[in-house]
Write an enzyme that holds these catalytic residues in place. Structure first.
Site, PDB file in Angstrom:
ATOM      1  N   PRO A 226      43.974 -57.960  -1.242  1.00 55.62           N
ATOM      2  CA  PRO A 226      45.394 -57.903  -1.605  1.00 55.62           C
ATOM      3  C   PRO A 226      45.800 -56.652  -2.376  1.00 55.62           C
ATOM      4  O   PRO A 226      46.980 -56.432  -2.601  1.00 55.62           O
ATOM      5  CB  PRO A 226      45.548 -59.130  -2.505  1.00 55.62           C
ATOM      6  CG  PRO A 226      44.204 -59.283  -3.131  1.00 55.62           C
ATOM      7  CD  PRO A 226      43.202 -58.851  -2.117  1.00 55.62           C
ATOM      8  N   ASP A 249      46.822 -49.792   7.132  1.00 58.83           N
ATOM      9  CA  ASP A 249      48.168 -50.368   7.122  1.00 58.83           C
ATOM     10  C   ASP A 249      48.904 -50.107   5.816  1.00 58.83           C
ATOM     11  O   ASP A 249      48.294 -49.730   4.824  1.00 58.83           O
ATOM     12  CB  ASP A 249      48.047 -51.897   7.241  1.00 58.83           C
ATOM     13  CG  ASP A 249      47.768 -52.314   8.659  1.00 58.83           C
ATOM     14  OD1 ASP A 249      47.925 -51.476   9.549  1.00 58.83           O
ATOM     15  OD2 ASP A 249      47.400 -53.486   8.851  1.00 58.83           O
ATOM     16  N   LYS A 271      52.910 -50.746   9.593  1.00 56.41           N
ATOM     17  CA  LYS A 271      54.150 -51.271  10.150  1.00 56.41           C
ATOM     18  C   LYS A 271      54.959 -51.842   9.012  1.00 56.41           C
ATOM     19  O   LYS A 271      54.486 -52.701   8.281  1.00 56.41           O
ATOM     20  CB  LYS A 271      53.855 -52.381  11.163  1.00 56.41           C
ATOM     21  CG  LYS A 271      53.393 -51.834  12.491  1.00 56.41           C
ATOM     22  CD  LYS A 271      52.901 -52.931  13.371  1.00 56.41           C
ATOM     23  CE  LYS A 271      51.478 -53.287  13.011  1.00 56.41           C
ATOM     24  NZ  LYS A 271      50.876 -54.282  13.868  1.00 56.41           N
ATOM     25  N   THR A 332      42.503 -63.125   1.406  1.00 55.55           N
ATOM     26  CA  THR A 332      43.878 -63.178   1.912  1.00 55.55           C
ATOM     27  C   THR A 332      44.873 -63.361   0.752  1.00 55.55           C
ATOM     28  O   THR A 332      44.521 -63.872  -0.315  1.00 55.55           O
ATOM     29  CB  THR A 332      44.011 -64.300   2.959  1.00 55.55           C
ATOM     30  OG1 THR A 332      45.284 -64.167   3.575  1.00 55.55           O
ATOM     31  CG2 THR A 332      43.883 -65.695   2.337  1.00 55.55           C
ATOM     32  N   MET A 384      55.295 -63.250   4.424  1.00 58.52           N
ATOM     33  CA  MET A 384      56.413 -62.528   5.045  1.00 58.52           C
ATOM     34  C   MET A 384      57.722 -63.312   4.936  1.00 58.52           C
ATOM     35  O   MET A 384      58.538 -63.286   5.851  1.00 58.52           O
ATOM     36  CB  MET A 384      56.119 -62.232   6.525  1.00 58.52           C
ATOM     37  CG  MET A 384      54.889 -61.375   6.716  1.00 58.52           C
ATOM     38  SD  MET A 384      54.343 -61.264   8.428  1.00 58.52           S
ATOM     39  CE  MET A 384      53.468 -62.791   8.645  1.00 58.52           C
ATOM     40  N   GLY A 413      51.027 -59.170  -5.742  1.00 51.06           N
ATOM     41  CA  GLY A 413      49.928 -59.900  -6.360  1.00 51.06           C
ATOM     42  C   GLY A 413      48.703 -59.036  -6.567  1.00 51.06           C
ATOM     43  O   GLY A 413      48.384 -58.190  -5.743  1.00 51.06           O
TER      44      GLY A 413
HETATM   45  N1  SAH Z   1      46.464 -60.114   6.506  1.00 51.50           N
HETATM   46  C1  SAH Z   1      47.220 -60.258   5.287  1.00 51.50           C
HETATM   47  C2  SAH Z   1      48.635 -60.732   5.546  1.00 51.50           C
HETATM   48  C3  SAH Z   1      49.473 -59.778   6.322  1.00 51.50           C
HETATM   49  S1  SAH Z   1      51.124 -60.356   6.514  1.00 51.50           S
HETATM   50  C4  SAH Z   1      46.493 -61.197   4.351  1.00 51.50           C
HETATM   51  O1  SAH Z   1      45.549 -61.869   4.739  1.00 51.50           O
HETATM   52  O2  SAH Z   1      46.873 -61.259   3.183  1.00 51.50           O
HETATM   53  C5  SAH Z   1      51.939 -59.547   5.189  1.00 51.50           C
HETATM   54  C6  SAH Z   1      52.355 -60.526   4.113  1.00 51.50           C
HETATM   55  O3  SAH Z   1      51.245 -60.842   3.279  1.00 51.50           O
HETATM   56  C7  SAH Z   1      53.397 -59.992   3.156  1.00 51.50           C
HETATM   57  O4  SAH Z   1      54.686 -60.103   3.700  1.00 51.50           O
HETATM   58  C8  SAH Z   1      53.207 -60.894   1.975  1.00 51.50           C
HETATM   59  O5  SAH Z   1      53.805 -62.143   2.202  1.00 51.50           O
HETATM   60  C9  SAH Z   1      51.707 -61.130   1.987  1.00 51.50           C
HETATM   61  N2  SAH Z   1      51.000 -60.222   1.040  1.00 51.50           N
HETATM   62  C10 SAH Z   1      50.041 -59.359   1.344  1.00 51.50           C
HETATM   63  N3  SAH Z   1      49.597 -58.748   0.237  1.00 51.50           N
HETATM   64  C11 SAH Z   1      50.280 -59.266  -0.794  1.00 51.50           C
HETATM   65  C12 SAH Z   1      50.289 -59.053  -2.200  1.00 51.50           C
HETATM   66  N4  SAH Z   1      49.472 -58.165  -2.771  1.00 51.50           N
HETATM   67  N5  SAH Z   1      51.139 -59.762  -2.967  1.00 51.50           N
HETATM   68  C13 SAH Z   1      51.975 -60.652  -2.419  1.00 51.50           C
HETATM   69  N6  SAH Z   1      52.021 -60.901  -1.085  1.00 51.50           N
HETATM   70  C14 SAH Z   1      51.185 -60.217  -0.280  1.00 51.50           C
END
Ligand code: SAH
Length: 475
Positions: A226, A249, A271, A332, A384, A413
């Protein structure tokens, strides 16, 4: 970076060392080890220092320091306890453009001595820029125990095979792949256990067997977590450090990216919503093209590559082209944001299951199964969903979820500007309108959100506490 680390070739270079006591002795030992010709100037030269100089063709002059002594010197070190003399030496050296180190006085240094781990020809220098030498020494002690004593032998054997390897492999890339497998595998282990001859033989065999034409590339699909680099897995880090090319990304944090191999080509294929930098087919093509050139390609994604990451689609393309790949899971966002916000996703009293759901709605309506999402005793995590929060909230309420269900937004986060906004399903959209937390953000809906009050531990910004008292006290 306050100091650029460089390695200075001192063999047969003249170095002036002002001072004749124990501190000067320690510096003289280092200088002699590096092959320098040391001139010591001091009113008194201790016996041990004199013996060292005698053994290494050094010169000692008993007397007063004078600027003329700087002539022809590559470096100057002042190891006296006379401050005004140290200042004078500093001034003279700077005038002559000669690098100067005044022991224990960083303000008067144009270079500093690092703490050294010596596995010659491999040498590691650690510096805190003079600000915390003890820290540098502690770090050195760790490295000393971690790096086998015979590491230097590994470098020596590599050096003796260097020309042969160069002849066999035309491209730098192929050579690097070859050396990495030699230096990390069985051959290295033989050397560490003192079996140098056996190692040499194995290396020769490996070289004779290898086929430069068919050293295939590979793709590593890696979850970068994250944002906090400490949440990477060891495996992710190891493979990131072998990358020739990194396709990353928008969600990959700068700190994580920084841990990729220094020389790797970094290609942004991020993206952003409504702004597709590189279309998915373009990313697939890039992966295939680089791997077919024999490169090790890291495909670095935020969080976990198989959770809302389209990782599966990229692998299908690779499979179709017969390109080997590995996948490394990442933490995740749901796991990371909930733990860093002190919101356990499941809890014996509040939630026996958890769902990860996309908050993206097609044409402002949704193909989400809201009937299932409103069941009690479960936590629902929306990825998202920041920009569709009002719709998500009203749809859930419409389908029977109580408006006073606790809900939270966790923005950015695990980063230093993580923010958590708590409220209820009914109030959260309004609170967010005022707070304007930024993406990436995750929405957590369920009774477990009440625990945040008590369990919050990371960062210090808690934006709103709008929980209904009855839910908070429920056990
Ligand atoms: N593959 C990623 C998710 C990609 S979709 C995973 O497993 O986390 C992108 C979404 O992930 C964002 O719109 C948000 O909702 C969430 N996200 C990813 N990183 C985040 C972070 N550091 N803090 C809060 N939400 C996060």
């Amino acid at each position: 970076m306050d100091y650029l680390p460089l390695f200075f070739k001192l063999t047969q270079q003249n170095v002036l060392l002002v001072g004749g006591g124990n501190v000067a002795l320690r510096k003289a030992r280092l200088l002699c080890r590096a092959g320098a010709t040391v001139t010591v100037i001091s009113h008194q030269v201790c016996d041990e220092l004199q013996n060292l100089l005698d053994a290494h063709a050094g010169i000692s002059i008993v007397g007063e320091y004078h600027a003329s002594l700087l002539e022809g010197k590559a470096l100057v070190i002042a190891a006296t306890d006379d401050n005004s003399l140290n200042e004078r030496i500093h001034y003279d050296a700077v005038q002559h453009n000669i690098p100067i180190n005044v022991v224990d006085n960083p303000a008067l240094c144009t270079f500093v001595f690092p703490a050294i781990v010596d596995r010659s020809p491999v040498v590691i220098g650690i510096s805190s820029g003079g600000s915390a030498p003890v820290l540098a020494r502690l770090l050195r002690a760790r490295l000393e125990t971690w790096i086998p004593k015979s590491y230097g032998n590994l470098a020596s054997i590599a050096s003796s095979f260097r020309e042969q390897v160069k002849k066999r492999f035309q491209s730098v890339n192929q050579r690097r792949v070859f050396w990495e497998s030699v230096l990390q595998g069985q051959i290295a282990e033989k050397i560490f256990s003192g079996r140098t001859e056996e190692a040499s033989k194995l290396l020769q065999e490996k070289l004779d067997r290898s086929d430069p034409e068919h050293s295939a590339g590979e793709v590593y699909l890696i979850g970068g977590g994250p944002g906090d680099p400490e949440l990477l897995t060891f495996k992710a880090l190891r493979l990131m450090q072998q990358a020739d090319v990194v396709l990353y990304d928008a969600l990959v944090s700068a700190d994580v990216l920084d841990l990729c191999r220094r020389d790797a080509d970094l290609i942004f294929v991020g993206k952003k919503r409504d702004n597709h930098a590189v279309p998915q087919e373009g990313i697939n093509d890039l992966l295939v093209r680089h791997a077919q050139q024999g490169k090790r390609v890291v495909r670095l994604k935020g969080g976990d590559p198989f959770i809302f990451g389209r990782g599966g689609e990229e692998l299908e393309t690779l499979k179709a082209h017969n390109i080997p790949f590995q996948v490394v899971p990442g933490i995740t966002a749901a796991s990371a944001c909930s733990t860093y916000a002190g919101i356990p996703l499941t809890h014996r009293h509040y939630a026996q299951s958890v769902r990860f759901v996309t908050g993206q709605l097609k044409n402002r309506t949704s193909d989400l199964n809201f009937e299932e999402l409103v069941h009690p005793n479960q936590t629902v995590v929306f990825y998202m969903g920041l920009h569709t929060l009002p719709q998500l909230s009203s749809k859930l309420i419409e389908h029977g979820k109580p408006g006073d269900t606790p809900a939270a937004i966790v923005s950015r986060g695990t980063s230093s500007d993580q923010k958590v906004l708590t409220g209820t399903l009914a109030t959260l959209p309004g609170l967010q309108e005022k707070a304007k937390l930024e993406a990436p953000a995750l929405i957590i809906v369920g009774e477990v959100v009440t625990l945040h009050d008590n369990l919050s531990w990371f960062g210090d910004e808690v934006l709103a506490q709008n929980l209904i008292p009855e839910t908070a006290s429920k056990t």
